[in-house]
Design an enzyme around this catalytic site. Structure first.
Site: not given
Ligand SMILES: CSCC[C@H](NC=O)C(=O)N[C@@H](CO)C(=O)O
Length: 719
Positions: A696, A576, A664
């Site tokens: 995700h 992410s 996702d």
């Molecule tokens: C537009 S998505 C941005 C990245 C995401 N942030 C929030 O959802 C992200 O980094 N997610 C993390 C959980 O906080 C992950 O490790 O999947």
């Protein structure tokens, strides 16, 4: 270098991934000085390719001094496969269970059961009653609450929608013209032409959840009612009874002008509401224009507490604790946002999603777990004075989750990078220092990584980075090599997602696995992570791709300086926003990183804006204010592109493995696919794995195991 064989990696995965994780745990008083502890756990079953759920029960007795006496494990672990929610009644005599069962035709049905100590005494087929859609069992909206008289249950379910039919559906014709009145009574209302109307839901991991409403089941009549008087265009969740059962209090999230994904985002506009059931009037308790959640009454019913932070800016923030005096209707901020913790006042502020159901030690003190730098810690808060006392701070366990409190017996779950979850109990002293708790384990951790040692280092950004905000890195080292100079080890630098989240020093499956297999691991809590004060969080938006990248690199260099690591064999990993950082690292430091492994990476913020369930994130992190009606200009798109890994694609040389979840909604798979295509076109070695039915987190048991093995083979091939 000789890495352990693939067979060894499979074996290590089987061992480490067998660690169960706690889903819930509660205390019941079952006699004078006798308590039972019920816990439900989730565990990977690699043979069945699914997570299984099971319940464990322990008995805890107190001695004549009120200290923990015996801990008895009757060995009654039982697999559960259909329970969705469980709630004990206030007296502890009844248990409500929401159960999901497939009928003979394979259709899913939901039942609400009530059990006493002998047998099931009520079973209501909620699906057959047809008063609402599916009951919510998630951690955002879901709830199951007993009224104080134990005759009613409150929960949240999908609002029933009028049936949509085609204009050409002949089966719907006829009757109404002949006898419209009786026909209308027989049938639910039907709407022609609405079959294909898009109904927005709450996004990633909340698919199909559009319009939650509160529902009340009367156990005497077996009837379910949806209360009247609810506010329009609000999604209801986290509902609780008012102390006299005359009303309900709940969190209401605004549906309009459109929903933004809720999971991992504690900045959605919401309010705390009070609905009086007899007058059917609904009033807001919290101020508007904020993000609030988790209302809970004090045991004496005089105070309602909830959590509040801004609904603008970063998706995770330091929060305020609000106390609302039920009679006087006065509101007070009892714990405020902490900008910068100091040596004298190290409390970094509150980072809390939702309170536990029983979180009151007495009418003045609550217990809660919160991020505290690189640890997850339990704190006690005096809600009258705002005084915060840290209850857990030992060197051995870095992650403590508060579970339940009965009288002064506290139940918690702890873990560390080398020890998987362990339930513990303790007695909070009546007088003196309440942090003097003798914790007694109920069982051993199921996995202990005896070949790994861990530590945390604090780093300061270089002066040219114009910031004095420090950050931390958790380091895992294989024990055998930790003191010796013999053979330098490969390093994996890991960046967490968010970016406003944190690695805590609890059980970290993937880093632990790689360390068991001979790697040094650096998990970087770069500036912007939660648990370090609001100023740290606010320092990152507008500087993603710069500040966070520099911090990750500084952490890698600091670990190398310790002398244990071979600087020619460094890989980078993350999912992410951690994938955003991994792909940035290989673009900005192409000579340094020799391999990259990434899960659902953000590679181009500009392109993601139109595809993610949280377009607000892309703008916020690129340093711009989000507005629901904003149509970004070319300059704005340029800003988003320029801070993205894609802007550095021409420099990348590191072989890159991408693992994507086909479903996702948060980071659309196209982000990873396009990056993979760009690498291929530039002759950079790359491999893309697409996991169907995964979103995700890519956390289905077979997918997660496959991800690990592919990560391992990719890294060992390229380092
Ligand atoms: C537009 S998505 C941005 C990245 C995401 N942030 C929030 O959802 C992200 O980094 N997610 C993390 C959980 O906080 C992950 O490790 O999947």
């Amino acid at each position: 270098m000789d890495f352990p064989s693939v067979e060894r990696a499979v074996k290590v995965y089987r061992e480490c991934a067998s660690a169960p994780s706690l889903s819930s745990a509660s205390l019941q008083k079952t006699g004078d000085s006798v308590f039972s502890v019920h816990s439900t756990w989730s565990q990977r079953d690699l043979e069945r390719e699914c997570n299984i759920k099971y319940r464990q029960t322990h008995i805890v007795t107190l001695d004549s001094n009120g200290q923990i006496g015996d801990v008895i494990d009757p060995g009654t672990n039982t697999e559960l496969n259909s329970e969705q929610l469980v709630r004990w009644s206030p007296s502890g005599k009844l248990k409500a269970v929401l159960r999901k069962i497939k009928d003979k035709k394979g259709d899913e049905k939901q039942y609400l059961e009530v059990w006493n100590n002998i047998a099931k005494i009520h079973n209501i087929n909620l699906t057959a009653l047809d008063k609402h859609g599916k009951v919510y069992e998630d951690g955002e909206f879901g709830c199951l609450e007993w009224s104080s008289c134990e005759s009613q249950l409150l929960y949240v379910a999908e609002k029933k929608q009028p049936k949509a039919v085609s204009y050409f559906d002949k089966s719907k014709e006829g009757g109404s013209e002949e006898n419209p009145e009786t026909d209308a009574k027989k049938k639910d209302p039907e709407v022609k032409g609405d079959q294909f109307v898009h109904r927005q839901d709450w996004g990633e991991l909340l698919v199909g959840k559009h319009s939650p409403v509160p529902c009340i089941l009367n156990l005497q009549t077996g009837q379910v009612t949806i209360p009247e008087g609810l506010p329009n265009d609000v999604s209801v969740g986290q509902a609780i009874w008012t102390p006299d059962d005359s009303g309900i209090v709940f969190t209401g999230w605004e549906n309009e002008p459109y929903r933004l994904g809720l999971i991992y985002c504690r900045n959605r506009r919401s309010a705390i509401y009070h609905l009086d059931l007899s007058s059917q009037t609904c009033n807001t308790i919290s101020i508007t224009g904020q993000s609030v959640r988790s209302p809970v009454f004090s045991p004496d019913a005089s105070k309602l507490i909830y959590i509040q932070n801004s609904c603008h800016g970063p998706h995770m923030q330091c929060a305020q604790l609000i106390v609302y005096h039920w009679e006087s209707k006065e509101t007070k901020v009892t714990v405020d946002i902490v900008q910068r913790p100091t040596e004298g006042r190290p409390f970094p502020g509150l980072y809390v999603g939702r309170f536990e159901q029983q979180c009151w030690l007495d009418n003045e003190t609550i217990l809660v777990s919160t991020a505290w730098r690189s640890s997850q810690t339990i704190i006690a808060i005096n809600i009258c004075t705002g005084e915060v006392t840290r209850l857990t701070n030992g060197p051995d366990f870095g992650s403590w989750m508060f579970c339940d409190i009965k009288q002064r017996l506290i139940l918690a779950c702890r873990s560390s990078p080398t020890r998987s979850a362990q339930l513990v109990v303790g007695v909070i002293p009546q007088e003196g220092d309440i942090s003097c708790i003798n914790w007694k384990p109920l069982h051993e951790s199921s996995v202990i990584l005896s070949d790994v040692i861990w530590s945390v280092i604090t780093l300061k950004p270089k002066t040219e980075q114009g910031s004095d905000i420090d950050f931390e890195t958790i380091i895992l080292k294989p024990k055998a090599n930790s003191g010796s100079q013999e053979k330098k080890l490969p390093l994996i630098v890991w960046a967490h997602g968010g970016p406003h989240s944190v690695f805590s020093t609890g059980y970290l499956l993937l880093p632990g696995l790689f360390c068991q297999l001979g790697f040094v691991i650096a998990c970087v809590n770069y500036r912007g992570s939660i648990g370090f004060g609001q100023a740290s969080i606010d320092s990152l938006p507008g500087f993603v791709g710069t500040h966070d990248v520099k911090d990750v690199q500084a952490a890698a260099e600091a670990v190398i300086e310790q002398g244990l690591v071979d600087r020619e064999r460094v890989a980078v990993s993350g999912g992410s926003h951690g994938g955003f950082l991994s792909t940035h690292m290989i673009g900005q430091y192409p000579d340094f990183y020799k391999a990259c492994i990434t899960r659902n990476p953000v590679t181009n913020l500009a392109a993601m804006l139109g595809g993610t369930d949280i377009p607000s994130w892309t703008m916020t992190e690129a340093g711009m204010d989000f507005d629901f009606k904003i149509a970004p200009s070319a300059e704005m798109y340029a800003k988003m592109f320029n801070c993205s890994p894609m802007a550095h694609i021409d420099k990348v040389r590191a072989p890159t493995l991408l693992m994507l979840g086909s479903d996702d909604l948060r980071v659309p798979p196209q982000q990873g696919i396009r990056y993979h295509e760009m690498l291929k076109a530039r002759g950079v070695k790359t491999r893309l794995l697409m996991y169907p039915d995964n979103s995700h987190p890519i956390n289905k048991v077979d997918a997660e195991a496959d991800c690990f093995m592919n990560m391992y083979t990719w890294i060992t091939e390229h380092l």
